[in-house]
Design an enzyme around this catalytic site. Structure first.
Site, mmCIF file in Angstrom:
data_model
loop_
_atom_site.group_PDB
_atom_site.id
_atom_site.type_symbol
_atom_site.label_atom_id
_atom_site.label_comp_id
_atom_site.label_asym_id
_atom_site.label_seq_id
_atom_site.Cartn_x
_atom_site.Cartn_y
_atom_site.Cartn_z
ATOM 1 N N CYS A 118 36.216 -14.602 15.644
ATOM 2 C CA CYS A 118 34.797 -14.827 15.317
ATOM 3 C C CYS A 118 33.895 -14.057 16.277
ATOM 4 C CB CYS A 118 34.464 -16.314 15.311
ATOM 5 S SG CYS A 118 34.617 -17.078 16.922
ATOM 6 N N THR A 119 34.353 -13.855 17.519
ATOM 7 C CA THR A 119 33.574 -13.040 18.453
ATOM 8 C C THR A 119 33.499 -11.602 17.943
ATOM 9 O OG1 THR A 119 34.201 -14.398 20.342
ATOM 10 C CG2 THR A 119 33.467 -12.173 20.819
#
Ligand SMILES: [Zn+2]
Lengths: 431, 528
Positions: free
Chosen positions: A210-211
């Site tokens: 997700c980063t």
């Protein structure tokens, strides 16, 4: 096997004057039963040894063994020579780029040190069977791949037959990174093995997806995004070749665009290459230290002229406190080692995680590091990576929760096609 | 850990040279590479041939490890002819080398390793070379292979001291080896490559107005939406709760260990747990960082020692640029109670824009600090009418690494001080000899004739393990100066690492002696 005299032919011993002299007297540190002299030298010359890897460490190892009195050396490497090898792999020249590392290295050392026979094999260690490995007195590894190390380790462990002392092949392993490195001596089934020590070489934690996908902050996040997400989306069907400059340039530009979008400074071509190819800095001097430390152990084991390393030496050449330091210690053999122990290893898991998530976590767990594992319990197949039919059949399990597939504390057998052995894990529910 | 290169133009495919040296440029960058390529290393071997190989292999292996990464020039001074025994331990000789000059033959085979490197050989006896020590001027690093005649060793060392050139004295025999480094009397290192985990400097207890304003702008954390709450960078979380803590503790920050654990619990308790993950990553990071980052600023001993040196206190027109910057930083420290901010921010869970904004707050403060230091550098330059202007880049690099700068002080080679009967050296040795696992006797055994001196020194000392000492002496005597290739190769690797550190002025070299035991697989580093 030929007698050492025959291998030597008419060659005089004058060349080996210093070595002979050291082997003809007794060190105060030698075992009381050790008898120096000709028998030791003959034994050393007749010891057939295997070198795995003809890269940075391997080139040094071949040179060192040839100048330590070993006469019958085999070497395995599947790689060809690249221009970025030339800053340390000193048996190779610009004109050798593209040729087999094992073959060029063997020919070079043979011509430089007359009377030494070096047999190259240009291929994978997995091509060879137990009969092949059985012919050697000991094995020295100079590899950069953890997977290959684990494979040879488990192979040598499984070859040990308690009734046959000759079946125990000491494994000497070296590794380097920048100014640091380690040398270790493993007596399969007797002392701590590569697998027992695996958690000391934990893989770097991966950046959460997700980063990468939504909140990148570092230049590396942008490069990983280009590598893992953008490539598959935008170049569907192209297989990424990290040695293809066009591919790296594409990743670099894509990462740079993304970095601009988020105002993140610092993406460079060199960093892109480093991240994508997982490049580890490597220099000649560190390879020299570690390779020679390993060969020194091989020499002591083959001659018994002095005690060998018990069993791990860590070398740090970039200490800002003392310049350098070594840390020498006895790594412990683990009863629950999946390779040389006889107990199942305990792993604590969240019972609400899915089988798919558990499988993904096995790649990152320091004690497992399994990339493509297949799992089964005593009674059922949980998931198989291959063959295709079985994969399809077990695939629905990936969505199921662990608590619905297993009971608390149940044992699972895990295998990974890259490794030669089954791992046993006891899965204990947490929370 | 890896050095950062300057940002290249948008499409910068690596040059042939960058490709070849890629794996090392990631360690010492272009600046280190340039220093290597501009250097000229002299290797000295006393050719006395028959029973002893004179550590020649340790020396030649060192050169191999310097030729590969592309040292500019090397010279081998060795008057010996190649013997058959040399062929059994030295890889850079062939059967055709027999009877030829060992320096010439090794030079040629070493040169083959890298066409970018120039080799030279001096085959006349050392006594000829030393008739006029000015012949030693071209070399910026001298490596001596022991044993050398004492008078000759002394000339090399005195020359090196006089001209501030570094010198390494290497000895390898049997399973043992040692090397000692004689550094110039002042050897400053700016780029020490500290452990990346030790370089965090967030200044949470001495925030500057812009940083504090950023924490204040959060207003009330409890009112944030879940998504925003889970993405506040941990540095700001800590600043926010530090303010709260101070309100309840008479304006004081957590100080004792107990305070800090309480503060950590306070931060931890503020995390929201009513979500799918059962917690918040940024709050986990904040709690984990408390002990390390909630601490008053303090300078390390290396920096403190630098400030105490006369060269730093008294600047004049001949001061080296290093000391002018050091003095400027010292005055910065005296004014502000902190060093210039390094300006880097570790990665932390945050939204991209928030992280970049915070990163820029750190960076612009760092730039401001550099500007202040630069201003005082310029005023010193003016005061002393210095012609050579110190480059901005040099000031910036110094400020960035200020906390980890080191100044080593070289003194005469320990072996010579032992020979001189230097009192301080004897004291240090006596203390070291009382350590049960010491390897010091190896070095003493290498020094011919030091046994009687040693026996004097340690007579009847109950704290000394005489058996261990005698065994080490016996082992050195047993091998009689004969090298084992492996041990000389380990040693050549270690000495080459040190040579690279000295030449590039990056990383910290051994100060000043290292002893290697190939039987136990251990080393001893000590300052003699
Ligand atoms: Zn094991």
């Amino acid at each position: 096997m030929d007698s050492p005299q025959a291998v030597n032919g008419m060659e005089s011993r004058a060349r080996w004057k210093y070595l002979d002299s050291i082997l003809s007297t007794k060190s105060p540190y030698a075992d009381p039963d050790y008898i120096p002299g000709e028998d030791v030298i003959t034994f050393l010359e007749s010891s057939r040894v295997l070198v795995i890897g003809a890269g940075g460490l391997g080139c040094e190892i071949l040179k060192n063994l040839a100048l330590s009195g070993f006469k019958d050396i085999h070497v395995i490497d599947m790689d060809t020579i690249d221009v970025s090898n030339l800053n340390r792999q000193f048996l190779f020249r610009q004109s050798d780029v593209g040729k087999s590392k094992a073959e060029v290295a063997a020919a070079f050392v043979e011509s430089r040190v007359p009377g030494v026979k070096i047999t190259p094999y240009n291929g994978k260690i997995q091509d060879k069977d137990e009969d092949y490995y059985m012919q050697f007195k000991l094995v020295i590894c100079g590899l950069d791949s953890i997977e290959a190390r684990r494979w040879i380790n488990s192979t040598l462990v499984s070859m040990v037959d308690m009734e046959e002392p000759e079946s125990l092949k000491p494994l000497i392993d070296g590794g380097t990174e920048g100014f640091k490195g380690q040398a270790r001596v493993i007596l399969p089934t007797v002392s701590s093995c590569i697998e027992c020590q695996l958690s000391m070489h934990a893989p770097r934690a991966a950046v959460p997806l997700c980063t990468l996908a939504s909140i990148p902050r570092q230049p590396q996040h942008c490069i990983e995004w280009a590598h893992i997400i953008a490539w598959d989306e935008q170049r569907k069907g192209d297989v990424l070749d990290t040695d293809d400059p066009e591919h790296i340039t594409w990743l670099y530009k894509t990462a740079l665009d993304r970095a601009k979008q988020f105002n993140i400074p610092g993406v460079t071509y060199s960093m892109t290459q480093g991240v994508v190819k997982n490049i580890i800095p490597a220099i000649a001097s560190t390879n020299a230290i570690i390779a020679a430390a390993c060969c020194n152990e091989a020499f002591k084991i083959a001659t018994s002229c002095a005690p060998y390393l018990e069993n791990y030496m860590l070398y740090t050449g970039d200490s800002d406190a003392s310049g350098l330091y070594t840390y020498t210690f006895a790594a412990e053999k683990k009863d629950d080692c999946p390779v040389c122990g006889n107990l199942a290893q305990t792993i604590r898991i969240d019972p609400d995680m899915t089988l798919g998530e558990f499988i993904a976590s096995l790649a990152e767990r320091a004690e497992a590091q399994l990339k493509k594992p297949s799992l089964r319990t005593e009674s059922t197949s949980l998931y198989y990576q291959a063959p295709k039919q079985l994969e399809e059949q077990t695939r629905p399990n990936l969505e199921k929760k662990m608590r619905d597939l297993l009971t608390d504390g149940e044992e699972v057998a895990v295998s990974d096609q890259a490794l030669a052995i089954d791992f046993r894990y006891k899965l204990v529910f947490e929370r | 850990m890896t050095a950062t290169a300057t940002t290249p133009p948008p499409i910068h495919a690596p040059t042939a040279k960058e490709k070849k040296y890629d794996r090392q440029l990631r360690l010492w960058a272009a600046s280190g590479q340039q220093a290597l390529e501009e250097s000229h290393v002299l290797l000295v071997i006393a050719g006395n041939g028959d029973v002893c190989s004179g550590s020649s292999v340790a020396g030649v292996e060192t050169l191999k490890n310097l030729v590969l990464p592309s040292i500019g020039n090397f010279t081998i001074a060795d008057s010996a002819k190649v013997t058959e025994a040399d062929l059994g331990i030295n890889f850079f000789l062939t059967s055709q080398s027999l009877g030829q000059s060992r320096a010439e033959e090794c030079k040629q085979l070493l040169e083959e390793l890298n066409p970018d490197v120039q080799g030279h050989a001096i085959t006349t006896p050392l006594s000829d070379l030393l008739q006029d020590p000015s012949h030693l001027r071209p070399y910026n690093l001298i490596i001596l292979c022991a044993p050398l005649p004492q008078e000759q060793r002394r000339i090399f060392c005195e020359h090196a001291q006089q001209y501030s050139v570094s010198l390494i004295h290497v000895q390898s025999a049997g399973f043992y080896s040692s090397f000692s480094i004689q550094l110039p009397s002042v050897f400053p290192i700016v780029d020490t490559h500290p452990d990346p985990d030790s370089i965090q400097d967030l200044r949470l207890l001495s925030p500057w107005p812009e940083l504090l304003a950023e924490a204040k702008a959060l207003d009330d954390l409890d009112k944030l939406e879940d998504h925003d709450h889970g993405h506040v960078p941990y540095a700001l979380i800590l600043l926010y709760y530090l303010e709260k803590w101070k309100q309840n503790n008479e304006g004081k920050a957590p100080d004792t260990f107990k305070d800090k654990t309480q503060f950590r619990d306070m931060v931890r308790a503020a995390a929201r747990t009513d979500n799918a993950e059962g917690g918040e990553e940024n709050f986990d990071e904040a709690a984990a960082a408390v002990l390390k980052t909630v601490a008053p600023f303090s300078i390390k001993s290396g920096c403190r020692e630098m400030f105490e040196k006369d060269s730093c206190k008294v600047i004049n027109k001949d001061s080296a640029s290093f000391w002018i910057i050091a003095a400027a930083i010292k005055s910065f420290y005296e004014t502000h109670g902190v060093l210039p901010l390094p300006g880097s921010l570790p990665d932390m869970k945050a939204k991209s824009a928030d992280y970049i904004k915070l990163q820029n707050i750190y960076k612009s403060k760092a730039r401001k600090d550099v500007a202040e230091v630069a201003q005082s550098v310029r005023s010193m330059e003016k005061k002393f009418s210095r012609k050579d202007v110190i480059l901005d880049g040099e000031i910036e690099a110094f400020c960035k690494n200020a906390a980890h700068v080191k100044v080593l002080e070289g003194s005469l080679l320990p072996q010579l001080r032992i020979e001189n009967g230097d009192v301080q050296t004897r004291k240090t040795m006596l203390k070291e000899l009382q350590n049960t696992e010491t390897l010091l006797p190896i070095l003493l055994a290498f020094e011919n004739g030091s046994r009687s001196q040693l026996d004097d020194m340690i007579a009847n000392n109950g704290k000394i393990d005489f058996e261990a000492l005698n065994n080490q002496f016996a082992e050195v005597e047993r091998v009689g100066g004969r090298e084992l290739h492996n041990i000389s190769s380990v040693t050549g690797g270690m000495v080459a690492q040190e040579a690279i550190k000295i030449i590039t002025r990056q990383y910290v070299p051994v100060d000043n002696t290292c002893i290697f035991d190939g039987i136990g697989g251990t080393t001893l580093v000590l300052k003699l």
